[in-house]
Design a protein around this motif. Structure first.
Motif, PDB file in Angstrom:
ATOM      1  N   THR A   1      38.439  -6.136  34.012  1.00  0.00           N
ATOM      2  CA  THR A   1      39.432  -7.097  34.503  1.00  0.00           C
ATOM      3  C   THR A   1      40.816  -6.469  34.475  1.00  0.00           C
ATOM      4  N   PRO A   2      41.513  -6.455  35.611  1.00  0.00           N
ATOM      5  CA  PRO A   2      42.856  -5.855  35.629  1.00  0.00           C
ATOM      6  C   PRO A   2      43.845  -6.683  34.810  1.00  0.00           C
ATOM      7  N   LEU A   3      44.842  -5.983  34.263  1.00  0.00           N
ATOM      8  CA  LEU A   3      45.890  -6.680  33.513  1.00  0.00           C
ATOM      9  C   LEU A   3      46.704  -7.550  34.460  1.00  0.00           C
ATOM     10  N   ILE A   4      47.360  -8.548  33.906  1.00  0.00           N
ATOM     11  CA  ILE A   4      48.187  -9.446  34.710  1.00  0.00           C
ATOM     12  C   ILE A   4      49.580  -9.516  34.106  1.00  0.00           C
ATOM     13  N   SER A   5      50.586  -9.475  34.941  1.00  0.00           N
ATOM     14  CA  SER A   5      51.964  -9.553  34.461  1.00  0.00           C
ATOM     15  C   SER A   5      52.353 -11.010  34.212  1.00  0.00           C
ATOM     16  N   GLN A  78      42.432 -11.741  28.513  1.00  0.00           N
ATOM     17  CA  GLN A  78      42.032 -10.349  28.332  1.00  0.00           C
ATOM     18  C   GLN A  78      43.249  -9.426  28.199  1.00  0.00           C
ATOM     19  N   THR A  79      44.317  -9.736  28.921  1.00  0.00           N
ATOM     20  CA  THR A  79      45.526  -8.909  28.846  1.00  0.00           C
ATOM     21  C   THR A  79      46.137  -8.959  27.455  1.00  0.00           C
ATOM     22  N   VAL A  80      46.215 -10.138  26.881  1.00  0.00           N
ATOM     23  CA  VAL A  80      46.768 -10.271  25.527  1.00  0.00           C
ATOM     24  C   VAL A  80      45.949  -9.442  24.552  1.00  0.00           C
ATOM     25  N   TYR A  81      44.634  -9.528  24.659  1.00  0.00           N
ATOM     26  CA  TYR A  81      43.768  -8.784  23.729  1.00  0.00           C
ATOM     27  C   TYR A  81      43.910  -7.277  23.926  1.00  0.00           C
ATOM     28  N   LYS A  82      43.883  -6.832  25.164  1.00  0.00           N
ATOM     29  CA  LYS A  82      43.941  -5.396  25.438  1.00  0.00           C
ATOM     30  C   LYS A  82      45.280  -4.789  25.025  1.00  0.00           C
ATOM     31  N   LYS A  83      46.371  -5.475  25.307  1.00  0.00           N
ATOM     32  CA  LYS A  83      47.687  -4.931  24.991  1.00  0.00           C
ATOM     33  C   LYS A  83      47.922  -4.873  23.487  1.00  0.00           C
ATOM     34  N   LEU A  84      47.365  -5.810  22.740  1.00  0.00           N
ATOM     35  CA  LEU A  84      47.536  -5.803  21.293  1.00  0.00           C
ATOM     36  C   LEU A  84      46.650  -4.744  20.628  1.00  0.00           C
ATOM     37  N   THR A  85      45.411  -4.666  21.046  1.00  0.00           N
ATOM     38  CA  THR A  85      44.448  -3.800  20.369  1.00  0.00           C
ATOM     39  C   THR A  85      44.350  -2.407  20.985  1.00  0.00           C
ATOM     40  N   GLY A  86      44.835  -2.247  22.210  1.00  0.00           N
ATOM     41  CA  GLY A  86      44.698  -0.966  22.891  1.00  0.00           C
ATOM     42  C   GLY A  86      43.333  -0.762  23.513  1.00  0.00           C
ATOM     43  N   ALA A  87      42.512  -1.813  23.572  1.00  0.00           N
ATOM     44  CA  ALA A  87      41.173  -1.712  24.160  1.00  0.00           C
ATOM     45  C   ALA A  87      41.269  -1.463  25.670  1.00  0.00           C
ATOM     46  N   ARG A  88      40.320  -0.712  26.194  1.00  0.00           N
ATOM     47  CA  ARG A  88      40.308  -0.395  27.620  1.00  0.00           C
ATOM     48  C   ARG A  88      39.354  -1.288  28.398  1.00  0.00           C
ATOM     49  N   ASP A  90      36.942  -5.012  28.787  1.00  0.00           N
ATOM     50  CA  ASP A  90      36.974  -6.442  28.474  1.00  0.00           C
ATOM     51  C   ASP A  90      36.181  -6.731  27.209  1.00  0.00           C
ATOM     52  N   CYS A  91      36.618  -7.741  26.500  1.00  0.00           N
ATOM     53  CA  CYS A  91      35.896  -8.191  25.320  1.00  0.00           C
ATOM     54  C   CYS A  91      35.158  -9.485  25.661  1.00  0.00           C
ATOM     55  N   PRO A  92      34.136  -9.846  24.906  1.00  0.00           N
ATOM     56  CA  PRO A  92      33.418 -11.094  25.176  1.00  0.00           C
ATOM     57  C   PRO A  92      34.327 -12.305  25.077  1.00  0.00           C
ATOM     58  N   ARG A  93      34.000 -13.327  25.821  1.00  0.00           N
ATOM     59  CA  ARG A  93      34.806 -14.552  25.828  1.00  0.00           C
ATOM     60  C   ARG A  93      34.808 -15.216  24.457  1.00  0.00           C
ATOM     61  N   TYR A  94      33.719 -15.125  23.731  1.00  0.00           N
ATOM     62  CA  TYR A  94      33.626 -15.723  22.402  1.00  0.00           C
ATOM     63  C   TYR A  94      33.258 -14.635  21.399  1.00  0.00           C
TER      64      TYR A  94
END
Length: 217
Positions: A1-5, A78-88, A90-94
């Motif tokens: 999933t692409p990041l969103i501004s 997903q953007t909040v999670y990726k930007k905080l953790t540095g993950a590349r 997507d993570c599971p919804r739950y």
């Protein structure tokens, strides 16, 4: 999933029909009698008419819940999670991974009952603004310190919050917009200066509206 501004997410709500939500909001208090006279003479200045639509948009977004069928909603999450953790990826919804970034449980939606999607919009602004992203990541790293978390059965569990604290996305249901909001210096902690920022960045009305939500107890 692409990041969103932040601006792209905001534009989504600006172009979405939120009339049903706006019918349920009461952006200002209705005063009568002596209270109305006192407020007229000594109350805070009225919001300019051209800004009232943006104010109503803020309250409408706060009534929108997290919707799994909305691609923009999922991109924000997903953007909040990726930007905080540095993950590349997507993570599971739950899952318990949401507890690592400040949510109380395995489903972020349960933490958005008080502020609705407005809570996620603030988190998105925090991680997507170049000036506040270093602070957001410092907060995340601090939250992972052994003194802040305890490993139990392979999961991560946050320490119980103390009285008076609020978790991500939560605000009391009784809130109002007040003119006597804190100054910018009160809203931005000293840790911002550690990143070379002497003055807090100018904020558009959207962020100011959220900052002016005060607890009324």
């Amino acid at each position: 999933t692409p990041l969103i501004s932040f601006n792209e997410a905001l534009q989504h709500f600006q172009t979405t029909d939120l009339s049903d939500y706006k019918k349920n909001i009461q952006p200002t208090l209705r005063r009568t009698g002596l209270a109305a006279i006192t407020h007229f003479l000594f109350g805070h200045p009225r919001l300019h008419r051209e800004l009232q639509e943006e104010r109503d948009l803020v309250f409408a977004i706060a009534q929108c819940s997290l919707d799994n069928t909305q691609k923009v909603h999922m991109r924000v999450l997903q953007t909040v999670y990726k930007k905080l953790t540095g993950a590349r990826f997507d993570c599971p919804r739950y899952g318990c991974h949401w507890e690592q970034v400040g949510f109380q449980g395995t489903d972020p939606a349960t933490d958005l009952r008080g502020t609705g999607f407005l809570g996620l919009m603030h988190a998105l602004y925090l991680v997507m603004d170049p000036q506040t992203l270093p602070l957001a990541r410092d907060i995340y790293r601090l939250s992972q310190h052994p003194s802040q978390v305890t490993n139990q059965g392979g999961g991560v569990r946050q320490e119980e919050p103390k009285a008076g604290s609020a978790t991500l996305g939560e605000l009391p249901e009784r809130a109002e917009v007040r003119g006597d909001s804190p100054s910018n210096g009160d809203l931005f902690p000293e840790s911002l200066s550690q990143h070379g920022q002497k003055e807090p960045p100018a904020r558009p009305l959207f962020q100011q509206q959220g900052a002016e939500l005060h607890w009324r107890v």
